[in-house]
Design a protein around this motif. Structure first.
Motif, PDB file in Angstrom:
ATOM      1  N   GLN A   1      48.147  25.538  30.027  1.00  0.00           N
ATOM      2  CA  GLN A   1      49.443  25.279  30.633  1.00  0.00           C
ATOM      3  C   GLN A   1      49.661  23.795  30.884  1.00  0.00           C
ATOM      4  OE1 GLN A   1      50.194  27.538  34.202  1.00  0.00           O
ATOM      5  NE2 GLN A   1      51.936  26.301  34.824  1.00  0.00           N
ATOM      6  N   PHE A   2      48.610  23.110  31.371  1.00  0.00           N
ATOM      7  CA  PHE A   2      48.747  21.697  31.711  1.00  0.00           C
ATOM      8  C   PHE A   2      48.116  20.770  30.671  1.00  0.00           C
ATOM      9  CE2 PHE A   2      49.169  23.946  35.739  1.00  0.00           C
ATOM     10  CZ  PHE A   2      50.364  23.405  36.198  1.00  0.00           C
ATOM     11  N   GLY A   3      47.467  21.347  29.661  1.00  0.00           N
ATOM     12  CA  GLY A   3      46.851  20.517  28.632  1.00  0.00           C
ATOM     13  C   GLY A   3      45.717  19.670  29.152  1.00  0.00           C
ATOM     14  N   LEU A   4      44.965  20.216  30.111  1.00  0.00           N
ATOM     15  CA  LEU A   4      43.866  19.480  30.729  1.00  0.00           C
ATOM     16  C   LEU A   4      42.587  20.304  30.729  1.00  0.00           C
ATOM     17  CD1 LEU A   4      45.421  17.891  33.952  1.00  0.00           C
ATOM     18  CD2 LEU A   4      44.539  16.666  31.972  1.00  0.00           C
ATOM     19  N   PRO A   5      41.426  19.652  30.647  1.00  0.00           N
ATOM     20  CA  PRO A   5      40.180  20.385  30.921  1.00  0.00           C
ATOM     21  C   PRO A   5      40.190  20.895  32.353  1.00  0.00           C
ATOM     22  CG  PRO A   5      39.726  18.219  29.947  1.00  0.00           C
ATOM     23  CD  PRO A   5      41.175  18.240  30.322  1.00  0.00           C
ATOM     24  N   VAL A   6      39.568  22.033  32.571  1.00  0.00           N
ATOM     25  CA  VAL A   6      39.436  22.599  33.916  1.00  0.00           C
ATOM     26  C   VAL A   6      37.953  22.735  34.238  1.00  0.00           C
ATOM     27  CG1 VAL A   6      39.772  24.666  35.330  1.00  0.00           C
ATOM     28  CG2 VAL A   6      41.643  23.822  33.895  1.00  0.00           C
ATOM     29  N   ILE A   7      37.557  22.262  35.404  1.00  0.00           N
ATOM     30  CA  ILE A   7      36.186  22.457  35.877  1.00  0.00           C
ATOM     31  C   ILE A   7      36.138  23.704  36.741  1.00  0.00           C
ATOM     32  CG2 ILE A   7      34.287  21.544  37.256  1.00  0.00           C
ATOM     33  CD1 ILE A   7      35.197  18.739  36.606  1.00  0.00           C
ATOM     34  N   LEU A   8      35.265  24.630  36.399  1.00  0.00           N
ATOM     35  CA  LEU A   8      34.975  25.772  37.264  1.00  0.00           C
ATOM     36  C   LEU A   8      33.689  25.432  37.995  1.00  0.00           C
ATOM     37  CD1 LEU A   8      35.985  28.761  37.891  1.00  0.00           C
ATOM     38  CD2 LEU A   8      34.074  29.470  36.463  1.00  0.00           C
ATOM     39  N   ARG A   9      33.828  25.070  39.273  1.00  0.00           N
ATOM     40  CA  ARG A   9      32.648  24.667  40.040  1.00  0.00           C
ATOM     41  C   ARG A   9      32.042  25.884  40.718  1.00  0.00           C
ATOM     42  NH1 ARG A   9      31.607  23.254  45.541  1.00  0.00           N
ATOM     43  NH2 ARG A   9      29.739  21.930  45.727  1.00  0.00           N
ATOM     44  N   MET A  10      30.809  26.182  40.359  1.00  0.00           N
ATOM     45  CA  MET A  10      30.059  27.258  40.985  1.00  0.00           C
ATOM     46  C   MET A  10      28.877  26.648  41.731  1.00  0.00           C
ATOM     47  SD  MET A  10      30.191  29.847  37.721  1.00  0.00           S
ATOM     48  CE  MET A  10      29.652  31.317  38.580  1.00  0.00           C
ATOM     49  N   THR A  11      28.247  27.435  42.559  1.00  0.00           N
ATOM     50  CA  THR A  11      27.034  26.992  43.239  1.00  0.00           C
ATOM     51  C   THR A  11      25.960  28.058  43.039  1.00  0.00           C
ATOM     52  OG1 THR A  11      27.751  27.976  45.325  1.00  0.00           O
ATOM     53  CG2 THR A  11      28.268  25.642  44.980  1.00  0.00           C
ATOM     54  N   THR A  12      24.751  27.736  43.418  1.00  0.00           N
ATOM     55  CA  THR A  12      23.613  28.619  43.165  1.00  0.00           C
ATOM     56  C   THR A  12      23.866  30.039  43.668  1.00  0.00           C
ATOM     57  OG1 THR A  12      22.126  26.713  43.349  1.00  0.00           O
ATOM     58  CG2 THR A  12      21.139  28.903  43.521  1.00  0.00           C
ATOM     59  N   ARG A  13      24.419  30.164  44.881  1.00  0.00           N
ATOM     60  CA  ARG A  13      24.651  31.497  45.456  1.00  0.00           C
ATOM     61  C   ARG A  13      25.671  32.287  44.649  1.00  0.00           C
ATOM     62  NH1 ARG A  13      20.322  32.693  48.570  1.00  0.00           N
ATOM     63  NH2 ARG A  13      19.634  30.698  49.407  1.00  0.00           N
ATOM     64  N   VAL A  14      26.712  31.645  44.190  1.00  0.00           N
ATOM     65  CA  VAL A  14      27.724  32.339  43.394  1.00  0.00           C
ATOM     66  C   VAL A  14      27.161  32.691  42.022  1.00  0.00           C
ATOM     67  CG1 VAL A  14      30.033  32.186  42.382  1.00  0.00           C
ATOM     68  CG2 VAL A  14      29.587  31.174  44.623  1.00  0.00           C
ATOM     69  N   CYS A  15      26.403  31.778  41.431  1.00  0.00           N
ATOM     70  CA  CYS A  15      25.841  32.000  40.099  1.00  0.00           C
ATOM     71  C   CYS A  15      24.878  33.176  40.072  1.00  0.00           C
ATOM     72  CB  CYS A  15      25.113  30.747  39.617  1.00  0.00           C
ATOM     73  SG  CYS A  15      26.180  29.362  39.166  1.00  0.00           S
ATOM     74  N   HIS A  16      24.019  33.262  41.068  1.00  0.00           N
ATOM     75  CA  HIS A  16      22.899  34.206  41.011  1.00  0.00           C
ATOM     76  C   HIS A  16      23.065  35.449  41.872  1.00  0.00           C
ATOM     77  CE1 HIS A  16      19.935  30.887  39.473  1.00  0.00           C
ATOM     78  NE2 HIS A  16      20.750  31.327  38.545  1.00  0.00           N
ATOM     79  N   SER A  17      23.985  35.432  42.833  1.00  0.00           N
ATOM     80  CA  SER A  17      24.203  36.635  43.642  1.00  0.00           C
ATOM     81  C   SER A  17      25.013  37.650  42.851  1.00  0.00           C
ATOM     82  CB  SER A  17      24.947  36.278  44.938  1.00  0.00           C
ATOM     83  OG  SER A  17      24.171  35.426  45.732  1.00  0.00           O
ATOM     84  N   LYS A  18      24.720  38.933  43.078  1.00  0.00           N
ATOM     85  CA  LYS A  18      25.444  39.999  42.386  1.00  0.00           C
ATOM     86  C   LYS A  18      26.416  40.679  43.344  1.00  0.00           C
ATOM     87  CE  LYS A  18      22.368  41.006  38.576  1.00  0.00           C
ATOM     88  NZ  LYS A  18      22.024  42.047  37.603  1.00  0.00           N
ATOM     89  N   SER A  19      27.597  40.966  42.836  1.00  0.00           N
ATOM     90  CA  SER A  19      28.592  41.706  43.612  1.00  0.00           C
ATOM     91  C   SER A  19      29.451  42.511  42.648  1.00  0.00           C
ATOM     92  CB  SER A  19      29.445  40.751  44.458  1.00  0.00           C
ATOM     93  OG  SER A  19      30.112  39.805  43.645  1.00  0.00           O
ATOM     94  N   ILE A  20      30.253  43.388  43.202  1.00  0.00           N
ATOM     95  CA  ILE A  20      31.064  44.280  42.380  1.00  0.00           C
ATOM     96  C   ILE A  20      32.168  43.496  41.669  1.00  0.00           C
ATOM     97  CG2 ILE A  20      32.698  46.206  42.432  1.00  0.00           C
ATOM     98  CD1 ILE A  20      29.825  47.068  42.756  1.00  0.00           C
ATOM     99  N   VAL A  21      32.331  43.773  40.383  1.00  0.00           N
ATOM    100  CA  VAL A  21      33.419  43.207  39.584  1.00  0.00           C
ATOM    101  C   VAL A  21      34.186  44.356  38.956  1.00  0.00           C
ATOM    102  CG1 VAL A  21      34.037  41.788  37.588  1.00  0.00           C
ATOM    103  CG2 VAL A  21      32.150  41.079  39.089  1.00  0.00           C
ATOM    104  N   VAL A  22      35.493  44.313  39.107  1.00  0.00           N
ATOM    105  CA  VAL A  22      36.362  45.262  38.416  1.00  0.00           C
ATOM    106  C   VAL A  22      37.034  44.479  37.291  1.00  0.00           C
ATOM    107  CG1 VAL A  22      38.308  46.846  38.606  1.00  0.00           C
ATOM    108  CG2 VAL A  22      36.721  46.567  40.531  1.00  0.00           C
ATOM    109  N   PRO A  23      36.508  44.557  36.071  1.00  0.00           N
ATOM    110  CA  PRO A  23      37.080  43.769  34.978  1.00  0.00           C
ATOM    111  C   PRO A  23      38.489  44.270  34.645  1.00  0.00           C
ATOM    112  CG  PRO A  23      34.889  44.606  34.422  1.00  0.00           C
ATOM    113  CD  PRO A  23      35.355  45.345  35.639  1.00  0.00           C
TER     114      PRO A  23
END
Length: 546
Positions: free
Chosen positions: A154-176
């Motif tokens: 939409q904006f023609g820009l790279p987007v950074i998705l910033r995650m951290t260790t807890r978000v990367c490795h913790s498991k939680s429910i996802v409804v795809p």
């Protein structure tokens, strides 16, 4: 083909990103392994996406940018310090812009669970001028990944998705859920936008600032700006994993989660601050949000300096809310990491210790050579620095000290950023010469035994071209290049180091032995590759006969 797989799935943040990337029509995933980002590309490849390891993060982002220039969606993954390596590309990619969605994963490591620093990469969005999203759990990791590609386009820009260790490795429910997929790739020439000579870069900078201004307006009401109105007594402004801690620590507080954390939706923030009696900014890491909001004249509070360090959790957030400055309970000491029993790095560091060498070290399993019983590493700064730091020591130390300096680097790290150090070694040799040990254990061991350009296998462990370190060294002008088995026990390792140090010349010693943990897998991969090659040759022979 999109993969929903299940109505409800238990996924880590890394797995959620991989699934979203596939469902969003990403045509290429590339990056360099580094905890906590590694599992993203591995999962993407296992799901059927095109995934590949790059030699380093700069190369990965350049490849991803090329794909985005062609209108394709590209996913580029790395840990936070990897963005330092890719920054040269990132800053100018903000000027060139993109056609296809380009999502850069920055997996930060607050508390330094497996890193040499805990830099806060929210600073990169502001410095480079790119949009940043910050998910708080696996569901948001899925949702924000899909949104990230659409916002990038939409904006023609790279987007950074910033995650951290807890978000990367913790498991939680996802409804795809189904995600909007990108357009078919095609290249359209746009020289003023893609070729950053000064005459093109000046107007490109103005275009960038206009894009960011429009993105700020978008952020005011986008789905990633999440307002949870509850009580008026306390309002909390937060982003990323800290939003989860804040909900638990203060269930009655109103919360503004900045899922799109740059550029800031300043009007939405202003309205939120006005809606509560007390407004507290709770952010993990640097005081970035509080500084910006105070500068905007908003009546908000931040955390004290002591909470800048390490990860936040529910207890620490409660302390911030209460203004509790009492001493925190110390975490129980954990078992220190150590080189595996039977690791081929052990005899190397035993030998360097016994020879009283000054050791310039590097990033990898072998960094553990700094710990007892070896205590045989004197410096470790960043990927590839072993060679160049060692050269700096050699150039200035008195002769008797200089001739004791040895640089130690691993195989994956050598490919990552050791080649330029080797060029420096050849181009500006110290008067005393120098000795480089390449510890080749046939894998990127520290991050989970990933492949690299020196293993002869691709990300999915299939056969690929293999860089020959010895030939590369000789081609770059090294005369003394020897290969030893550090586990041979015949004195060849000590003899090679002794000879190299005594020569006063430039020397490279390749200490080669497969990682003891990876060796069984490597044998399986090599066997499968040989069988596949045999089958292919048989098919070719049959075709010729027919």
């Amino acid at each position: 083909m999109a993969k929903i797989l299940s109505e409800r799935m238990l996924l880590s943040g890394d797995e959620a990103v991989a699934l979203a990337a596939l469902n969003a029509g990403v045509l290429l995933g590339t990056g360099y392994p580094g905890t906590p980002s590694t599992e993203i590309l591995e999962a993407f490849g296992q799901l059927g996406g095109k995934a590949q390891w790059a030699p380093n993060e700069k190369v990965a982002l350049e490849v991803g940018l090329g794909a985005a220039f062609a209108g394709a969606r590209a996913l580029v993954t790395m840990k936070h310090v990897g963005v330092n390596v890719a920054a040269d590309v990132l800053f100018t990619a903000a000027y060139t812009g993109v056609t296809g969605g380009l999502l850069l994963i920055s997996a930060d490591d607050p508390g330094m669970a497996s890193s040499q620093n805990e830099q806060d990469n929210r600073n990169y969005a502001r410095a480079a001028g790119v949009i940043m999203l910050e998910p708080a759990d696996s569901q948001q990791a899925y949702d924000f990944t899909g949104a990230g590609f659409a916002i990038s386009e939409q904006f023609g820009l790279p987007v950074i998705l910033r995650m951290t260790t807890r978000v990367c490795h913790s498991k939680s429910i996802v409804v795809p859920h189904p995600l909007v997929r990108g357009a078919a790739p095609t290249f359209k020439r746009d020289i003023p936008a893609r070729v950053m000579i000064p005459a093109h870069a000046r107007p490109a900078h103005r275009r960038l600032r206009d894009k960011l201004a429009r993105a700020a307006v978008f952020a005011e009401s986008c789905a990633q700006t999440l307002v949870e109105p509850r009580g008026k007594a306390l309002g909390i402004i937060t982003s990323g994993i800290t939003a989860m801690h804040a909900r638990d620590a203060a269930p009655d507080a109103s919360i503004l989660q900045l899922g799109l954390s740059y550029p800031l939706p300043i009007n939405a923030i202003r309205d939120f601050v006005a809606s509560v009696e007390r407004c507290l900014v709770i952010e993990e890491g640097d005081p970035i949000l509080v500084t910006e909001l105070l500068a905007a004249g908003l009546k908000i509070e931040g955390k004290s300096e002591r909470f800048r360090f390490g990860e936040l959790n529910v207890d620490r957030v409660r302390r911030i809310i209460a203004g509790d400055e009492s001493e925190e309970a110390k975490a129980p000491p954990g078992k220190p990491p150590m080189l595996c029993e039977g690791c081929s790095h052990r005899p190397v560091f035993e030998t360097l210790r016994d020879m009283n060498c000054i050791v310039a070290g590097d990033i990898g399993c072998y960094t553990l050579g700094v710990l007892p019983p070896f205590s045989a590493m004197d410096t470790c700064v960043c990927m590839g620095a072993s060679i160049t730091v060692g050269l700096g020591l050699r150039h200035v130390l008195p002769f008797e000290e200089a001739k004791r300096v040895v640089s130690v680097i691993g195989d994956s790290t050598f490919v990552h950023s050791g080649l330029t150090g080797l060029a420096e070694m050849v181009y500006n040799p110290p008067a005393t010469g120098h000795v480089l040990l390449i510890l080749d254990n046939g894998t990127t061991a520290m991050t989970g035994q990933q492949e690299h350009a020196g293993t002869g296998r691709d990300l999915m462990h299939g056969a690929s071209h293999k860089i020959n370190f010895e030939e590369v060294c000789r081609a770059m002008g090294l005369k003394q290049v020897v290969t030893v088995d550090p586990m041979a026990g015949d004195g060849s390792l000590e003899a090679a180091i002794t000879t190299a140090l005594a020569s006063g010349e430039l020397a490279v010693i390749v200490a080669r032995r497969p990682c003891i943990l990876a060796a069984p897998k490597i044998r399986q991969y090599d066997k499968a590759a040989a069988e596949k090659l045999l089958a292919r040759n048989a098919a070719c022979s049959a075709a010729v006969v027919d």
